[in-house]
Write a protein that holds these residues in place. Sequence first.
Motif, short mmCIF file in Angstrom:
data_model
loop_
_atom_site.label_atom_id
_atom_site.label_comp_id
_atom_site.label_asym_id
_atom_site.label_seq_id
_atom_site.Cartn_x
_atom_site.Cartn_y
_atom_site.Cartn_z
N ALA A 1 -4.26 -2.82 6.32
CA ALA A 1 -5.13 -3.03 5.15
C ALA A 1 -4.46 -2.51 3.88
O ALA A 1 -4.54 -3.15 2.82
CB ALA A 1 -6.47 -2.33 5.37
N ALA A 2 -3.78 -1.36 3.96
CA ALA A 2 -3.10 -0.81 2.79
C ALA A 2 -1.96 -1.72 2.35
O ALA A 2 -1.78 -1.97 1.15
CB ALA A 2 -2.57 0.59 3.10
N VAL A 3 -1.19 -2.22 3.31
CA VAL A 3 -0.08 -3.13 2.97
C VAL A 3 -0.62 -4.39 2.31
O VAL A 3 -0.11 -4.83 1.27
CB VAL A 3 0.75 -3.47 4.23
N VAL A 4 -1.68 -4.97 2.86
CA VAL A 4 -2.26 -6.18 2.28
C VAL A 4 -2.78 -5.88 0.88
O VAL A 4 -2.55 -6.65 -0.06
CB VAL A 4 -3.38 -6.73 3.19
N TYR A 5 -3.47 -4.76 0.72
CA TYR A 5 -4.05 -4.43 -0.58
C TYR A 5 -2.98 -4.21 -1.63
O TYR A 5 -3.02 -4.81 -2.71
CB TYR A 5 -4.95 -3.20 -0.48
N PHE A 6 -2.00 -3.36 -1.31
CA PHE A 6 -1.02 -3.00 -2.33
C PHE A 6 0.04 -4.07 -2.57
O PHE A 6 0.61 -4.14 -3.66
CB PHE A 6 -0.35 -1.67 -1.98
N LEU A 7 0.32 -4.90 -1.57
CA LEU A 7 1.34 -5.94 -1.76
C LEU A 7 0.77 -7.29 -2.15
O LEU A 7 1.50 -8.12 -2.69
CB LEU A 7 2.18 -6.09 -0.49
N MET A 8 -0.53 -7.52 -1.87
CA MET A 8 -1.10 -8.84 -2.18
C MET A 8 -2.30 -8.77 -3.12
O MET A 8 -2.30 -9.41 -4.16
CB MET A 8 -1.51 -9.56 -0.87
N VAL A 9 -3.31 -8.02 -2.76
CA VAL A 9 -4.57 -8.05 -3.50
C VAL A 9 -4.41 -7.45 -4.90
O VAL A 9 -4.80 -8.06 -5.90
CB VAL A 9 -5.68 -7.32 -2.71
N LEU A 10 -3.84 -6.26 -4.99
CA LEU A 10 -3.70 -5.59 -6.27
C LEU A 10 -2.84 -6.38 -7.25
O LEU A 10 -3.27 -6.64 -8.39
CB LEU A 10 -3.17 -4.17 -6.06
#
Length: 158
Positions: free
Chosen positions: A98-107
Amino acid sequence: MSENKEPSVWQGFKAFLMRGNVVDLAVAVVIGAAFTNIVNSVVKGIINPLVGAFGTKNLDSYSSCLKGPCTGTGDSATGVRILWGSVLGATLTFLITAAVVYFLMVLPMSKYLARQEARRKAKEGTAEVMEVTELEVLKEIRDALVAQRAAGQDRPER
């Protein structure tokens, strides 16, 4: 007498498939499946070794014996074990993913979309100012023509 013909099942199915949300969902699933490989690679190649530097890479081996004697592994295990290491490992994997998805994609995507929205609003604001300015100029021209016409009627003819 007019005949109301209901669409066939095939036509309804085609209409369902051609709706935008179904196609968008299919694209999202395909992209999500491809993106899973990237996330798993980041977790396996970078995050897990970093976690392993402080402990172990495989948390599955951690367990507690609820009812003993707890001996053996796999099918030959005796006793009742609570495999809390598996739960902890799955939870950590989820949080890391979830952190990887958030920081690399969502943010980054949300920042990009916010910039695009700000640009769009700035363009609309400029267009509104220009429209108001044009309207004001046209009103001034109208007022000047009305004043000229009134002044021309007030003058005595020669």
